[in-house]
Write a protein that holds these residues in place. Structure first.
Motif, PDB file in Angstrom:
ATOM      1  N   PHE A   1      -0.699  11.663  -0.087  1.00 20.12           N
ATOM      2  CA  PHE A   1      -1.417  10.418  -0.342  1.00 20.12           C
ATOM      3  C   PHE A   1      -0.513   9.317  -0.904  1.00 20.12           C
ATOM      4  O   PHE A   1      -0.502   8.202  -0.424  1.00 20.12           O
ATOM      5  CB  PHE A   1      -2.579  10.681  -1.298  1.00 20.12           C
ATOM      6  CG  PHE A   1      -3.465   9.496  -1.516  1.00 20.12           C
ATOM      7  CD1 PHE A   1      -4.294   9.039  -0.490  1.00 20.12           C
ATOM      8  CD2 PHE A   1      -3.493   8.836  -2.733  1.00 20.12           C
ATOM      9  CE1 PHE A   1      -5.117   7.934  -0.680  1.00 20.12           C
ATOM     10  CE2 PHE A   1      -4.316   7.741  -2.940  1.00 20.12           C
ATOM     11  CZ  PHE A   1      -5.128   7.289  -1.906  1.00 20.12           C
ATOM     12  N   SER A   2       0.268   9.647  -1.938  1.00 20.71           N
ATOM     13  CA  SER A   2       1.168   8.633  -2.518  1.00 20.71           C
ATOM     14  C   SER A   2       2.152   9.303  -3.468  1.00 20.71           C
ATOM     15  O   SER A   2       2.087  10.520  -3.708  1.00 20.71           O
ATOM     16  CB  SER A   2       0.377   7.559  -3.272  1.00 20.71           C
ATOM     17  OG  SER A   2      -0.220   8.105  -4.437  1.00 20.71           O
ATOM     18  N   LEU A   3       3.051   8.502  -4.003  1.00 18.29           N
ATOM     19  CA  LEU A   3       4.003   8.952  -5.016  1.00 18.29           C
ATOM     20  C   LEU A   3       3.860   8.082  -6.250  1.00 18.29           C
ATOM     21  O   LEU A   3       3.736   6.855  -6.141  1.00 18.29           O
ATOM     22  CB  LEU A   3       5.439   8.859  -4.511  1.00 18.29           C
ATOM     23  CG  LEU A   3       5.914   9.890  -3.492  1.00 18.29           C
ATOM     24  CD1 LEU A   3       7.295   9.501  -2.970  1.00 18.29           C
ATOM     25  CD2 LEU A   3       5.964  11.278  -4.113  1.00 18.29           C
ATOM     26  N   THR A   4       3.857   8.694  -7.420  1.00 21.32           N
ATOM     27  CA  THR A   4       3.804   7.941  -8.670  1.00 21.32           C
ATOM     28  C   THR A   4       5.115   8.150  -9.426  1.00 21.32           C
ATOM     29  O   THR A   4       5.508   9.294  -9.678  1.00 21.32           O
ATOM     30  CB  THR A   4       2.626   8.387  -9.552  1.00 21.32           C
ATOM     31  OG1 THR A   4       1.400   8.056  -8.898  1.00 21.32           O
ATOM     32  CG2 THR A   4       2.665   7.689 -10.912  1.00 21.32           C
TER      33      THR A   4
ATOM     34  N   ASP B   1      -2.584   5.371  -8.796  1.00 19.62           N
ATOM     35  CA  ASP B   1      -2.813   3.929  -8.942  1.00 19.62           C
ATOM     36  C   ASP B   1      -4.218   3.635  -8.415  1.00 19.62           C
ATOM     37  O   ASP B   1      -4.487   3.835  -7.226  1.00 19.62           O
ATOM     38  CB  ASP B   1      -1.761   3.166  -8.133  1.00 19.62           C
ATOM     39  CG  ASP B   1      -1.909   1.655  -8.257  1.00 19.62           C
ATOM     40  OD1 ASP B   1      -2.922   1.193  -8.817  1.00 19.62           O
ATOM     41  OD2 ASP B   1      -1.017   0.939  -7.772  1.00 19.62           O
ATOM     42  N   PRO B   2      -5.154   3.174  -9.251  1.00 18.52           N
ATOM     43  CA  PRO B   2      -6.541   2.964  -8.816  1.00 18.52           C
ATOM     44  C   PRO B   2      -6.684   2.013  -7.626  1.00 18.52           C
ATOM     45  O   PRO B   2      -7.627   2.137  -6.847  1.00 18.52           O
ATOM     46  CB  PRO B   2      -7.228   2.386 -10.060  1.00 18.52           C
ATOM     47  CG  PRO B   2      -6.398   2.868 -11.202  1.00 18.52           C
ATOM     48  CD  PRO B   2      -4.989   2.884 -10.691  1.00 18.52           C
ATOM     49  N   THR B   3      -5.772   1.068  -7.484  1.00 19.64           N
ATOM     50  CA  THR B   3      -5.888   0.125  -6.364  1.00 19.64           C
ATOM     51  C   THR B   3      -5.763   0.840  -5.022  1.00 19.64           C
ATOM     52  O   THR B   3      -6.256   0.340  -4.004  1.00 19.64           O
ATOM     53  CB  THR B   3      -4.816  -0.975  -6.446  1.00 19.64           C
ATOM     54  OG1 THR B   3      -3.512  -0.389  -6.411  1.00 19.64           O
ATOM     55  CG2 THR B   3      -4.959  -1.783  -7.734  1.00 19.64           C
ATOM     56  N   LEU B   4      -5.133   2.015  -5.003  1.00 14.81           N
ATOM     57  CA  LEU B   4      -5.004   2.771  -3.755  1.00 14.81           C
ATOM     58  C   LEU B   4      -6.347   3.344  -3.306  1.00 14.81           C
ATOM     59  O   LEU B   4      -6.497   3.757  -2.153  1.00 14.81           O
ATOM     60  CB  LEU B   4      -3.990   3.908  -3.926  1.00 14.81           C
ATOM     61  CG  LEU B   4      -2.576   3.498  -4.356  1.00 14.81           C
ATOM     62  CD1 LEU B   4      -1.667   4.715  -4.395  1.00 14.81           C
ATOM     63  CD2 LEU B   4      -2.011   2.438  -3.435  1.00 14.81           C
ATOM     64  N   VAL B   5      -7.310   3.367  -4.231  1.00 14.61           N
ATOM     65  CA  VAL B   5      -8.669   3.808  -3.896  1.00 14.61           C
ATOM     66  C   VAL B   5      -9.583   2.608  -3.682  1.00 14.61           C
ATOM     67  O   VAL B   5     -10.375   2.567  -2.740  1.00 14.61           O
ATOM     68  CB  VAL B   5      -9.244   4.708  -5.009  1.00 14.61           C
ATOM     69  CG1 VAL B   5     -10.726   5.007  -4.760  1.00 14.61           C
ATOM     70  CG2 VAL B   5      -8.453   6.014  -5.093  1.00 14.61           C
ATOM     71  N   TYR B   6      -9.460   1.600  -4.548  1.00 15.00           N
ATOM     72  CA  TYR B   6     -10.397   0.482  -4.498  1.00 15.00           C
ATOM     73  C   TYR B   6     -10.161  -0.465  -3.322  1.00 15.00           C
ATOM     74  O   TYR B   6     -11.111  -1.053  -2.811  1.00 15.00           O
ATOM     75  CB  TYR B   6     -10.363  -0.281  -5.822  1.00 15.00           C
ATOM     76  CG  TYR B   6     -10.887   0.556  -6.974  1.00 15.00           C
ATOM     77  CD1 TYR B   6     -12.113   1.215  -6.858  1.00 15.00           C
ATOM     78  CD2 TYR B   6     -10.170   0.707  -8.157  1.00 15.00           C
ATOM     79  CE1 TYR B   6     -12.605   1.988  -7.888  1.00 15.00           C
ATOM     80  CE2 TYR B   6     -10.650   1.483  -9.190  1.00 15.00           C
ATOM     81  CZ  TYR B   6     -11.877   2.125  -9.055  1.00 15.00           C
ATOM     82  OH  TYR B   6     -12.356   2.905 -10.075  1.00 15.00           O
ATOM     83  N   GLN B   7      -8.930  -0.618  -2.891  1.00 14.89           N
ATOM     84  CA  GLN B   7      -8.692  -1.467  -1.717  1.00 14.89           C
ATOM     85  C   GLN B   7      -9.330  -0.876  -0.456  1.00 14.89           C
ATOM     86  O   GLN B   7     -10.056  -1.582   0.258  1.00 14.89           O
ATOM     87  CB  GLN B   7      -7.184  -1.691  -1.533  1.00 14.89           C
ATOM     88  CG  GLN B   7      -6.591  -2.642  -2.557  1.00 14.89           C
ATOM     89  CD  GLN B   7      -5.094  -2.830  -2.402  1.00 14.89           C
ATOM     90  OE1 GLN B   7      -4.435  -2.092  -1.661  1.00 14.89           O
ATOM     91  NE2 GLN B   7      -4.543  -3.807  -3.094  1.00 14.89           N
TER      92      GLN B   7
END
Length: 298
Positions: free
Chosen positions: A162-165, A106-112
């Protein structure tokens, strides 16, 4: 062309304006009162313009001086930025950071977190490169990225969770599968499947990776999930999409279908520093911020 004035003279004028008196400006600049008076008098002579007028105990900038200082402020700020950038470069601060981000992230996990990073680092530019499958691994093993968000950890490269998709099967509302209540995997073979291309390998290469169920009789291969989403909207076939894409875009025209024994699955994502100990300070700082956000999330 030789300039008549110096940057130091404009900084002196700016400090007098800010401090409200020559004496206070001298203290702030750690210079003598006489030195500041000489600097401004010389500037007035060079431009044949009165810059200061004394009112009571205060030195006030004239209207001409204020107009000139407004223009000079940009020059002063740029000079300060130049010195700060030079200092960062001297200690090894990178002028650019490359981030490889697997397309499942999810790109927001980088941009935030990037907003937090940019508040304290305004000198390093950032490139974000979307990767998938073989390309994700290549960006790590070839050390083409400073930071990489990957699926499975790459052999001999340390990685942190880092995360789960979550991946879900999706069709358009007018697709034949949308009206079926019970769908088996064998039912899918009758319809077109939309799949994402391995961006890292040539299609003819034996290195090309395939992931997941791929037994449909007909495939439509696209470069990314944006194209896949649009193809699904047009009723071209079924595809598994990351759940965050559906949540962000809205899925009023799409339907998540319920597959027997295979309704959804999760893909773990990890973060790694491909260059290891050779990672620059800016990239390491951003990595720490990303990891901190991930720790709060997981």
């Amino acid at each position: 062309m030789r300039l008549k004035s110096t940057l130091d003279q404009w900084i002196t004028l700016q400090e007098i304006d800010k401090a409200g008196s020559i004496q206070a400006a001298a203290l702030a600049l750690n210079k003598s009162h006489t030195t500041l008076i000489y600097s401004i008098k010389k500037l007035e002579t060079q431009f044949d313009v009165q810059l200061l007028e004394v009112k009571g105990r205060r030195a006030i900038l004239t209207n001409h001086a204020k107009s000139l200082l407004r223009r000079a402020k940009t020059m002063i700020d740029q000079a300060k930025d130049l010195e700060e950038m030079s200092l960062q470069l001297s200690v090894g601060m990178e002028s650019e950071i490359i981030i490889a981000m697997d397309h499942l992230c999810d790109p927001t996990l980088v941009y935030q977190p990037m907003k937090t990073f940019l508040k304290t680092n305004t000198r390093s530019s950032i490139q974000v490169k979307e990767t998938s499958l073989t390309k994700t691994t290549e960006m790590v093993t070839k050390e083409d990225a400073d930071i990489a968000i990957i699926t499975l950890p790459v052999t001999n490269y340390s990685a942190e969770a880092f995360s789960l998709t979550t991946m879900v099967p999706v069709v358009s509302l007018d697709h034949p599968l949308a009206s079926q209540k019970h769908i088996s995997m064998s039912d899918l073979t009758l319809y077109s499947q939309i799949v994402i291309r391995d961006l890292g390998a040539n299609e003819s290469s034996s290195q090309t990776k395939n992931v997941g169920w791929l037994k449909a009789n007909q495939r439509i291969t696209v470069d990314n999930f944006d194209h896949a989403f649009r193809a699904i909207e047009q009723g071209l076939g079924f595809c598994r999409l990351p759940e965050h894409i559906l949540n962000q875009r809205g899925n009023s025209a799409l339907k998540v279908i319920k597959l027997e024994l295979n309704e959804k699955y999760q893909v773990p994502l990890h973060i790694t520093l491909p260059k290891g100990s050779q990672t620059g300070p800016a990239a390491k700082s951003f990595y720490d911020i990303l990891l901190s956000h991930a720790t709060n999330r997981i």
